[in-house]
Design a protein around this motif. Structure first.
Motif, PDB file in Angstrom:
ATOM      1  N   TRP A 195     -66.537 -54.874 -25.401  1.00  0.00           N
ATOM      2  CA  TRP A 195     -65.539 -54.495 -25.951  1.00  0.00           C
ATOM      3  C   TRP A 195     -64.172 -53.576 -25.675  1.00  0.00           C
ATOM      4  CZ3 TRP A 195     -64.764 -55.883 -31.989  1.00  0.00           C
ATOM      5  CH2 TRP A 195     -65.778 -56.658 -32.704  1.00  0.00           C
ATOM      6  N   THR A 196     -64.751 -53.069 -25.174  1.00  0.00           N
ATOM      7  CA  THR A 196     -63.274 -51.781 -24.071  1.00  0.00           C
ATOM      8  C   THR A 196     -62.272 -52.480 -23.441  1.00  0.00           C
ATOM      9  OG1 THR A 196     -65.537 -50.656 -22.852  1.00  0.00           O
ATOM     10  CG2 THR A 196     -63.306 -50.003 -22.136  1.00  0.00           C
ATOM     11  N   LEU A 197     -61.868 -53.473 -23.429  1.00  0.00           N
ATOM     12  CA  LEU A 197     -60.733 -54.495 -22.330  1.00  0.00           C
ATOM     13  C   LEU A 197     -60.030 -53.891 -24.349  1.00  0.00           C
ATOM     14  CD1 LEU A 197     -61.925 -57.172 -20.515  1.00  0.00           C
ATOM     15  CD2 LEU A 197     -60.637 -55.145 -20.492  1.00  0.00           C
ATOM     16  N   LEU A 198     -60.424 -54.293 -25.414  1.00  0.00           N
ATOM     17  CA  LEU A 198     -59.161 -53.826 -26.599  1.00  0.00           C
ATOM     18  C   LEU A 198     -58.534 -53.067 -27.153  1.00  0.00           C
ATOM     19  CD1 LEU A 198     -61.657 -56.259 -28.697  1.00  0.00           C
ATOM     20  CD2 LEU A 198     -59.303 -57.582 -27.850  1.00  0.00           C
ATOM     21  N   PHE A 199     -59.362 -52.450 -26.526  1.00  0.00           N
ATOM     22  CA  PHE A 199     -58.819 -50.839 -27.153  1.00  0.00           C
ATOM     23  C   PHE A 199     -57.589 -50.769 -26.736  1.00  0.00           C
ATOM     24  CE2 PHE A 199     -63.675 -48.028 -27.638  1.00  0.00           C
ATOM     25  CZ  PHE A 199     -63.539 -49.038 -28.196  1.00  0.00           C
ATOM     26  N   PRO A 200     -57.079 -50.895 -25.068  1.00  0.00           N
ATOM     27  CA  PRO A 200     -55.167 -50.233 -24.904  1.00  0.00           C
ATOM     28  C   PRO A 200     -54.621 -51.197 -26.862  1.00  0.00           C
ATOM     29  CG  PRO A 200     -56.796 -51.221 -23.303  1.00  0.00           C
ATOM     30  CD  PRO A 200     -57.565 -51.438 -24.112  1.00  0.00           C
ATOM     31  N   LEU A 201     -55.352 -51.708 -26.833  1.00  0.00           N
ATOM     32  CA  LEU A 201     -54.509 -52.339 -28.423  1.00  0.00           C
ATOM     33  C   LEU A 201     -54.318 -51.794 -29.201  1.00  0.00           C
ATOM     34  CD1 LEU A 201     -55.181 -56.162 -27.616  1.00  0.00           C
ATOM     35  CD2 LEU A 201     -53.087 -54.985 -27.274  1.00  0.00           C
ATOM     36  N   LEU A 202     -55.610 -50.872 -29.972  1.00  0.00           N
ATOM     37  CA  LEU A 202     -55.879 -50.030 -31.062  1.00  0.00           C
ATOM     38  C   LEU A 202     -55.120 -48.541 -31.335  1.00  0.00           C
ATOM     39  CD1 LEU A 202     -59.722 -50.663 -30.409  1.00  0.00           C
ATOM     40  CD2 LEU A 202     -58.487 -51.889 -32.936  1.00  0.00           C
ATOM     41  N   SER A 203     -54.843 -48.339 -32.103  1.00  0.00           N
ATOM     42  CA  SER A 203     -54.283 -47.200 -33.030  1.00  0.00           C
ATOM     43  C   SER A 203     -55.476 -46.291 -33.197  1.00  0.00           C
ATOM     44  CB  SER A 203     -53.019 -46.955 -33.985  1.00  0.00           C
ATOM     45  OG  SER A 203     -53.351 -47.646 -34.640  1.00  0.00           O
ATOM     46  N   GLY A 204     -56.372 -46.403 -33.860  1.00  0.00           N
ATOM     47  CA  GLY A 204     -57.808 -46.207 -34.139  1.00  0.00           C
ATOM     48  C   GLY A 204     -59.342 -46.593 -34.357  1.00  0.00           C
ATOM     49  N   ILE A 205     -60.493 -46.164 -34.344  1.00  0.00           N
ATOM     50  CA  ILE A 205     -61.464 -46.746 -34.543  1.00  0.00           C
ATOM     51  C   ILE A 205     -62.618 -45.786 -35.927  1.00  0.00           C
ATOM     52  CG2 ILE A 205     -63.609 -47.645 -33.159  1.00  0.00           C
ATOM     53  CD1 ILE A 205     -62.170 -46.994 -30.751  1.00  0.00           C
ATOM     54  N   VAL A 206     -62.790 -47.042 -36.461  1.00  0.00           N
ATOM     55  CA  VAL A 206     -63.783 -46.584 -37.652  1.00  0.00           C
ATOM     56  C   VAL A 206     -64.987 -47.404 -37.542  1.00  0.00           C
ATOM     57  CG1 VAL A 206     -64.580 -46.442 -40.006  1.00  0.00           C
ATOM     58  CG2 VAL A 206     -62.085 -46.450 -39.240  1.00  0.00           C
ATOM     59  N   LEU A 207     -66.801 -46.447 -37.526  1.00  0.00           N
ATOM     60  CA  LEU A 207     -67.397 -47.391 -37.133  1.00  0.00           C
ATOM     61  C   LEU A 207     -68.379 -47.115 -38.321  1.00  0.00           C
ATOM     62  CD1 LEU A 207     -68.278 -47.220 -33.455  1.00  0.00           C
ATOM     63  CD2 LEU A 207     -66.842 -49.557 -34.224  1.00  0.00           C
ATOM     64  N   ASP A 208     -69.281 -47.789 -38.335  1.00  0.00           N
ATOM     65  CA  ASP A 208     -70.365 -47.184 -40.001  1.00  0.00           C
ATOM     66  C   ASP A 208     -71.478 -46.299 -38.751  1.00  0.00           C
ATOM     67  OD1 ASP A 208     -69.124 -48.820 -41.437  1.00  0.00           O
ATOM     68  OD2 ASP A 208     -70.575 -50.887 -41.660  1.00  0.00           O
ATOM     69  N   SER A 209     -71.972 -47.240 -37.838  1.00  0.00           N
ATOM     70  CA  SER A 209     -72.793 -46.449 -37.439  1.00  0.00           C
ATOM     71  C   SER A 209     -72.206 -45.529 -36.174  1.00  0.00           C
ATOM     72  CB  SER A 209     -73.415 -46.342 -36.334  1.00  0.00           C
ATOM     73  OG  SER A 209     -74.241 -48.096 -35.862  1.00  0.00           O
ATOM     74  N   GLY A 210     -72.709 -45.365 -35.056  1.00  0.00           N
ATOM     75  CA  GLY A 210     -72.509 -44.773 -33.246  1.00  0.00           C
ATOM     76  C   GLY A 210     -72.323 -42.883 -33.403  1.00  0.00           C
ATOM     77  N   GLU A 211     -72.332 -42.942 -32.142  1.00  0.00           N
ATOM     78  CA  GLU A 211     -72.758 -41.758 -31.923  1.00  0.00           C
ATOM     79  C   GLU A 211     -71.029 -41.361 -30.695  1.00  0.00           C
ATOM     80  OE1 GLU A 211     -74.653 -39.876 -33.458  1.00  0.00           O
ATOM     81  OE2 GLU A 211     -76.079 -41.407 -33.582  1.00  0.00           O
ATOM     82  N   VAL A 212     -71.188 -39.993 -31.059  1.00  0.00           N
ATOM     83  CA  VAL A 212     -70.199 -39.328 -30.253  1.00  0.00           C
ATOM     84  C   VAL A 212     -70.703 -39.179 -28.826  1.00  0.00           C
ATOM     85  CG1 VAL A 212     -70.063 -38.172 -31.768  1.00  0.00           C
ATOM     86  CG2 VAL A 212     -71.382 -37.056 -30.152  1.00  0.00           C
ATOM     87  N   PHE A 213     -71.665 -39.456 -28.148  1.00  0.00           N
ATOM     88  CA  PHE A 213     -71.709 -39.439 -26.248  1.00  0.00           C
ATOM     89  C   PHE A 213     -72.081 -40.744 -26.299  1.00  0.00           C
ATOM     90  CE2 PHE A 213     -75.894 -38.876 -28.793  1.00  0.00           C
ATOM     91  CZ  PHE A 213     -76.782 -39.826 -28.686  1.00  0.00           C
ATOM     92  N   GLN A 214     -72.107 -42.019 -27.037  1.00  0.00           N
ATOM     93  CA  GLN A 214     -72.402 -43.369 -26.637  1.00  0.00           C
ATOM     94  C   GLN A 214     -70.668 -43.773 -26.130  1.00  0.00           C
ATOM     95  OE1 GLN A 214     -72.879 -45.454 -31.172  1.00  0.00           O
ATOM     96  NE2 GLN A 214     -71.631 -46.569 -29.631  1.00  0.00           N
ATOM     97  N   HIS A 215     -70.720 -44.936 -24.734  1.00  0.00           N
ATOM     98  CA  HIS A 215     -69.862 -46.259 -24.904  1.00  0.00           C
ATOM     99  C   HIS A 215     -68.782 -45.554 -25.064  1.00  0.00           C
ATOM    100  CE1 HIS A 215     -68.157 -47.998 -21.521  1.00  0.00           C
ATOM    101  NE2 HIS A 215     -67.495 -48.690 -22.367  1.00  0.00           N
ATOM    102  N   PRO A 216     -68.066 -46.445 -26.530  1.00  0.00           N
ATOM    103  CA  PRO A 216     -66.713 -45.967 -27.068  1.00  0.00           C
ATOM    104  C   PRO A 216     -66.370 -45.542 -27.644  1.00  0.00           C
ATOM    105  CG  PRO A 216     -68.996 -46.739 -29.396  1.00  0.00           C
ATOM    106  CD  PRO A 216     -69.580 -47.171 -27.694  1.00  0.00           C
ATOM    107  N   ALA A 217     -67.496 -43.871 -27.985  1.00  0.00           N
ATOM    108  CA  ALA A 217     -66.885 -42.997 -27.947  1.00  0.00           C
ATOM    109  C   ALA A 217     -66.043 -42.059 -26.948  1.00  0.00           C
ATOM    110  CB  ALA A 217     -67.945 -42.146 -28.861  1.00  0.00           C
ATOM    111  N   ILE A 218     -66.354 -42.409 -25.437  1.00  0.00           N
ATOM    112  CA  ILE A 218     -66.700 -41.564 -24.504  1.00  0.00           C
ATOM    113  C   ILE A 218     -65.046 -42.985 -24.557  1.00  0.00           C
ATOM    114  CG2 ILE A 218     -66.848 -41.391 -21.688  1.00  0.00           C
ATOM    115  CD1 ILE A 218     -69.325 -41.282 -23.037  1.00  0.00           C
ATOM    116  N   VAL A 219     -64.871 -43.659 -24.133  1.00  0.00           N
ATOM    117  CA  VAL A 219     -63.305 -44.897 -24.037  1.00  0.00           C
ATOM    118  C   VAL A 219     -62.462 -44.503 -25.214  1.00  0.00           C
ATOM    119  CG1 VAL A 219     -62.691 -47.409 -23.528  1.00  0.00           C
ATOM    120  CG2 VAL A 219     -64.997 -46.468 -22.801  1.00  0.00           C
TER     121      VAL A 219
END
Length: 227
Positions: A161-185
């Motif tokens: 999903w990383t290719l979508l990130f430049p379009l985003l102004s924010g991200i909200v997840l039910d789960s996830g961790e601060v050290f995992q891929h989406p947080a780093i990107v």
């Protein structure tokens, strides 16, 4: 040190591709082999669809190839397909055995029990503050079509999903961790992100205007008609 440095330089180039190299390639090759076996079994009149072979274990397929496998493969496939459908509806518990006692009161418990709460609390994954339109996506759905400035709301995301990130102004997840891929990107792109809301996908509506406050670790839900 030099050995570790060279390994890091070499492996860094493969970081974005590790899911493809380690999972999709190996699983894909296994699936292709199973499909070929399924085609053979369909031609032999033992199965109706080549993909039905995916419901048969490797040991069973070896026995079928040797001529001493299960007699009625269609019934076996039907039973396992029904079991798969049943398990697909099952929601696993968050823990196995006795859950650990919380050491402190979790502020997220308040908005889980209060459907009218205007703020969701989570964990800061990337600092900053942004307001935009929520795009709520199921965990098993394909990446959505986004407009620039949208806020992605989903259970979790992977490297694809990383290719979508430049379009985003924010991200909200039910789960996830601060050290995992989406947080780093998200931090690399400086996109405000709040993870571990637990109920973001159920409380936030598609198209709702929300504010992600990555500094405070909260998501503000704008009430309809509010300016």
């Amino acid at each position: 040190f030099e050995f570790t440095r060279k390994r890091a330089q070499s492996d860094a180039a493969r970081m974005e591709d590790h899911n493809y190299l380690m999972e999709q390639c190996t699983v894909g090759q296994s699936r292709d082999a199973m499909h070929e076996m399924g085609v053979t079994l369909v031609r032999a009149g033992l199965l109706d669809d080549p993909l039905d072979a995916l419901h048969i274990s490797l040991d069973e397929l070896k026995k079928v190839a040797a001529g001493n496998g299960p007699e009625d493969l269609r019934s076996l496939v039907r039973q396992r397909a029904e079991e798969r459908d049943r398990l697909a509806k099952f929601t696993p518990p968050p823990t196995l055995g006795r859950p650990p006692a919380p050491s402190v009161t979790d502020p997220r418990d308040d908005h889980e029990t209060d459907p009218d709460a205007s703020t969701l609390r989570g964990q800061t994954a990337s600092r900053g503050r942004a307001t935009g339109t929520a795009r709520v996506v199921r965990a098993d759905a394909a990446p959505p079509r986004l407009r620039e400035g949208d806020i992605l709301v989903t259970t979790n995301v992977g490297p694809d999903w990383t290719l979508l990130f430049p379009l985003l102004s924010g991200i909200v997840l039910d789960s996830g961790e601060v050290f995992q891929h989406p947080a780093i990107v998200a931090r690399e792109y400086r996109i405000p992100a709040v993870f571990q809301t637990r109920v973001g996908t159920s409380r936030i509506r598609e198209g709702q205007v929300i504010t992600v406050d990555g500094d405070a670790g909260i998501v503000e839900l704008r009430v309809e008609g509010e300016g």
